[in-house]
Write a protein that holds these residues in place. Structure first.
Motif, short mmCIF file in Angstrom:
data_model
loop_
_atom_site.label_atom_id
_atom_site.label_comp_id
_atom_site.label_asym_id
_atom_site.label_seq_id
_atom_site.Cartn_x
_atom_site.Cartn_y
_atom_site.Cartn_z
N ASP A 74 21.34 -37.64 41.94
CA ASP A 74 19.92 -37.97 41.99
C ASP A 74 19.71 -39.43 41.62
O ASP A 74 20.22 -39.88 40.58
CB ASP A 74 19.12 -37.09 41.01
N PRO A 95 16.61 -41.37 40.75
CA PRO A 95 15.17 -41.30 40.52
C PRO A 95 14.45 -42.59 40.85
O PRO A 95 13.28 -42.58 41.24
CB PRO A 95 15.07 -40.97 39.02
N GLY A 117 13.92 -42.18 44.49
CA GLY A 117 13.34 -40.91 44.90
C GLY A 117 14.18 -40.17 45.92
O GLY A 117 13.66 -39.43 46.75
N SER A 138 12.74 -34.54 45.89
CA SER A 138 13.21 -35.86 46.32
C SER A 138 13.48 -35.82 47.80
O SER A 138 13.41 -34.78 48.46
CB SER A 138 14.48 -36.26 45.55
#
Length: 349
Positions: free
Chosen positions: A191, A193, A196, A239
């Motif tokens: 992931d 962040p 996204g 996401s």
């Protein structure tokens, strides 16, 4: 975001801020290509997945990087989602050529060790499931086919670092590595962040469900692990999906729900196949089910895909066994033959 109609089109396609996608061909494979992701950050250039080390792919990778003014020698690290050849084997080659470090999930260690010990591509654990399913002919064909494939020890050298679940830095960008077992035991998703996006590897693919349990290192209810890993992804923020195969884009959560619904339907179809033929073997259950998105007959599949189909069926049967919805009996050989020992036959509970 790339908008090409053919996701396998050669080139270097932007997908997010300083993240590009380079499809590398997979000769003779129905998946056609793998997406290798180029991540640029404050600490240089890293790749998510390496690609399959076949002739021509290193030059395709080099040319793609050149198009964004990045040299092959600028790659410092390769973060591999799992230990399949289309994801891993270019990693050792990049280490030899430019000194890139290879990172692999620690849960892949038993599978890689078993692969290196065998020194061939025979899917030994899958063959055990085929025999349990009453499909020794398919097992024999799969073994013979695997023995014709080239084995290069250098493609399966150990990584530089085993990645644990938790914080990870890719190209100097803070990300999170999450173990998503099922396709393989140590499969990771990453992931990011800040952008996204989630690099979903083979865990979440846009148009197909990944094969389950096609690995070495033992068989331990791989579909159960896969479903649990999918459900856990819904507990995290949504996401944009960056898959290893297929076009990028779309909600991770939306696709996860589709995959869960697909396997619910598949489990129901498997249970109904058992109910309609009490005492059926895993092979007979697989033969009663449709296959692929085109719902093809089992007999229309080639040897490799028949192997995958039977192993998928065994994975679904194991979930039904765990839930108490079917019962397996392997106490009596079918027809009293020694060759049938250990074959399971199923009835609805």
């Amino acid at each position: 975001m790339t908008t090409t109609t053919d996701w396998t089109e050669i080139g270097c396609h932007p997908v997010a801020e300083r993240i590009h996608r380079i499809p590398l061909p997979m000769p003779g494979d129905g998946l056609r290509a793998i997406n290798v992701y180029v991540v640029e950050g404050p600490d240089g250039v890293s790749l998510v997945d390496a690609g399959w080390n076949v002739p021509g792919n290193l030059e395709i990778l080099r040319a793609g990087l050149r198009s964004i003014d990045v040299g092959l020698s600028e790659i410092t690290d390769v973060h591999v989602t799992h230990i399949h050849r289309d994801h891993y084997t270019m990693g050792p080659e990049l280490r030899r050529v430019v000194g890139a470090r290879i990172h692999l999930g620690v849960g892949e260690s038993p599978g890689l060790a078993a692969l290196r010990d065998l020194a061939n591509t025979v899917p030994a654990d899958s063959l055990l499931q085929l025999r349990r399913a009453g499909a020794p002919g398919i097992a024999s064909a799969a073994r013979e086919q695997a023995l014709t494939e080239t084995w290069l020890e250098r493609d399966w050298e150990l990584p530089d670092e085993w990645t644990d679940e938790g914080p990870v830095v890719i190209g100097g960008r803070p990300m999170t590595a999450t173990v998503t077992a099922g396709h393989t035991k140590g499969h990771l998703v990453f992931d990011d962040p800040g952008s996204g996006v989630t690099f979903t590897g083979d865990h979440v693919l846009p148009r197909i469900s990944p094969s389950i349990g096609f690995e070495l290192g033992g068989w331990d209810n791989p579909l159960g692990a896969y479903l649990s890993s999918l459900e856990a992804m819904l507990d995290r923020p949504d996401s944009l999906m960056l898959p290893a195969h297929g076009a990028v884009g779309g909600s991770v959560h939306a696709r996860v729900r589709e995959l869960l619904a697909h396997h619910d339907a598949r489990l129901d179809a498997t249970r109904r196949a058992v109910a309609s033929s009490p005492g059926a073997t895993g092979l007979q259950v697989a033969q009663a089910l449709p296959w692929t998105r085109r719902e093809r007959a089992f007999t229309s599949l080639d040897d490799f895909n028949q192997m995958i189909a039977v192993c998928e069926t065994m994975a679904h049967l194991d979930v039904l066994l765990e839930r108490g919805e079917v019962i397996a009996d392997s106490s009596e050989p079918v027809g009293g033959g020694v060759a049938d020992e250990g074959i399971e036959r199923y009835v609805v509970a």
